[in-house]
Design a protein around this motif. Sequence first.
Motif, PDB file in Angstrom:
ATOM      1  N   LEU A 386     -54.129  37.169-121.932  1.00 12.77           N
ATOM      2  CA  LEU A 386     -53.551  36.933-120.622  1.00 12.77           C
ATOM      3  C   LEU A 386     -54.499  36.142-119.738  1.00 12.77           C
ATOM      4  O   LEU A 386     -54.104  35.188-119.058  1.00 12.77           O
ATOM      5  CB  LEU A 386     -53.207  38.274-119.969  1.00 12.77           C
ATOM      6  N   MET A 387     -55.770  36.537-119.731  1.00 14.89           N
ATOM      7  CA  MET A 387     -56.742  35.860-118.876  1.00 14.89           C
ATOM      8  C   MET A 387     -56.980  34.415-119.320  1.00 14.89           C
ATOM      9  O   MET A 387     -57.378  33.572-118.517  1.00 14.89           O
ATOM     10  CB  MET A 387     -58.067  36.629-118.882  1.00 14.89           C
ATOM     11  N   ASP A 388     -56.725  34.118-120.607  1.00 20.55           N
ATOM     12  CA  ASP A 388     -56.855  32.744-121.084  1.00 20.55           C
ATOM     13  C   ASP A 388     -55.716  31.854-120.597  1.00 20.55           C
ATOM     14  O   ASP A 388     -55.843  30.626-120.593  1.00 20.55           O
ATOM     15  CB  ASP A 388     -56.878  32.711-122.619  1.00 20.55           C
ATOM     16  N   LYS A 389     -54.594  32.482-120.202  1.00 17.23           N
ATOM     17  CA  LYS A 389     -53.389  31.718-119.875  1.00 17.23           C
ATOM     18  C   LYS A 389     -53.099  31.616-118.377  1.00 17.23           C
ATOM     19  O   LYS A 389     -52.145  30.944-117.984  1.00 17.23           O
ATOM     20  CB  LYS A 389     -52.180  32.352-120.573  1.00 17.23           C
ATOM     21  N   ILE A 390     -53.861  32.316-117.543  1.00 12.42           N
ATOM     22  CA  ILE A 390     -53.596  32.266-116.106  1.00 12.42           C
ATOM     23  C   ILE A 390     -54.870  31.869-115.351  1.00 12.42           C
ATOM     24  O   ILE A 390     -55.977  32.003-115.873  1.00 12.42           O
ATOM     25  CB  ILE A 390     -53.074  33.615-115.564  1.00 12.42           C
ATOM     26  N   SER A 391     -54.682  31.388-114.127  1.00 12.67           N
ATOM     27  CA  SER A 391     -55.804  31.030-113.254  1.00 12.67           C
ATOM     28  C   SER A 391     -55.927  32.094-112.172  1.00 12.67           C
ATOM     29  O   SER A 391     -55.104  32.139-111.243  1.00 12.67           O
ATOM     30  CB  SER A 391     -55.573  29.659-112.615  1.00 12.67           C
TER      31      SER A 391
END
Length: 525
Positions: A386-391
């Motif tokens: 998840l953290m790889d896909k959102i800012s």
Amino acid sequence: MEVAMVSTRASLLILILSLCSPYKFIQSPMDFGPLNLLPTTTTASSDFGRILFHSPAAVLRPQSSGDISMLLSFLSGSSLSKVTVAARGAGHSIHGLAQALDGIVVEMRSLPAEMEFHRGGEGQVSYADVSGGVMWIELLEQSLKLGLAPRSWTDYLYLTVGGTLSNAGISGQTFKHGPQISNVLQLEVVTGRGEIVKCSPSKDADLFNAVLGGLGQFGIITRARILLQEAPQKVTWVRAFYDDFSIFTRDQELLVSIPDLVDYVEGFIVLNEQSLHSSSIAFPATVDFSPDFGTKNSPKIYYCIEFAVHDYQHKNTNVHHLSQGSRQMRHMVSQLYSVEVSYFDFLNRVRMEEMSLRSVGLWEVHHPWLNMFVPKAGVADFRDLLMDKISPDSFEGLILIYPLRDRWDTNTSVVIPDSGSTDRAMYVVGILRSANPDPEDGCSHHCLQELLLRHRRIADTAGARLGAKQYLGHHPTPSGWHQHFGQRWEQFAERKARFDPLRILGPGQGILPRTQDVAAAAYGS
């Protein structure tokens, strides 16, 4: 009464003939009693997601289960008709799931808001018989007058009973009492054939189980018998903050392991100042927390556990034993906050956030949400994905994350992960993103499509790697749904063939689309 029924039957016949006609000679709104042909601007063509806008040809505003039965009986008995039907509750679907392109939308809120309460004596259960179009907030308001309340809730109460039972109905109480579909004793359902059936775990059990979590594919829930319990007087509402994900999840799992002491457990990821403050709107305590969120290239992420204990004003209430669990928690030093509120205000907490967002024009915006059931063993990997896909610095909305225990009836239509072990605990992760379509500085159509694509990649990757499953699911193709159901696909398809053989119901889901071949096969032609 007889004249009204004849009039309604005539209206339905005229409607079906008009919808089946290749000339489409009805071009403007017309009144057919409970049936109305509406322009494309009708609210039945939109929903809370504001992603898809599929205009129906007509809207049915039923006054009884019989009106719905009459409509579906006409459609299922007509080899000419290609019309589909979707039931719409309070309009809080995300991906057009309660829409019916060129079909008929049944407005369930038009059913009389009937509620009948039964208080059980010693050793007997208490329950409420309610219309499928009643909202949970309405049931709460009336049941509290008797000192009773349902056991299991959703976070937001302005949803219909029939709507949440068609999905599952989850919240922070689910670890203790199971989802809402595990707290219903009986249903009245109108099947895709137009039959009105009362069903329960002991009577027409296959229909009962199919409809619960069935995404509106097998029948329309017109009445439900909801299990009730004694309502607490007050709630002790607690929030604790963390800067370590493993400790955060450890403490959540600690709390759900003591259901005799704790009544509600949820949690959320604190990505930025906006998420910290927006999630505190309904929390009526001053939160003295000013974290360092790092930089855009090196963000610092925090987490918050939210739990609650019911106070029944009894001598041995759980509130007096709360310290037993909280002493074992390892939250950040001095970052635990508590407040005492009424039971009603606690359950209705999201309404305050809604009112705040409405006041600044940020409620009726795009909601490209993604909800997942993630096996317990894979929740840390899902967090990394998840953290790889959102800012974190620009994310607008809330990310919920909390554990559920194994209190699910696998006979229903809900699909949960197969953990491959005896420990079937899982986490709910809700990416509740808002996307303001403001033309100047908001999220454009291209931006919205990018967010949807990003969520699709998260869902597909988590499914393949971790065995996660979508909740309130959306799959763009029937094959995607086939993969979603996995080994349960054959059971789902068989139930569909039995209870809605013409595939009239739930076209917005796109699970088993209606085709010419289906109609032909049903009539042996």
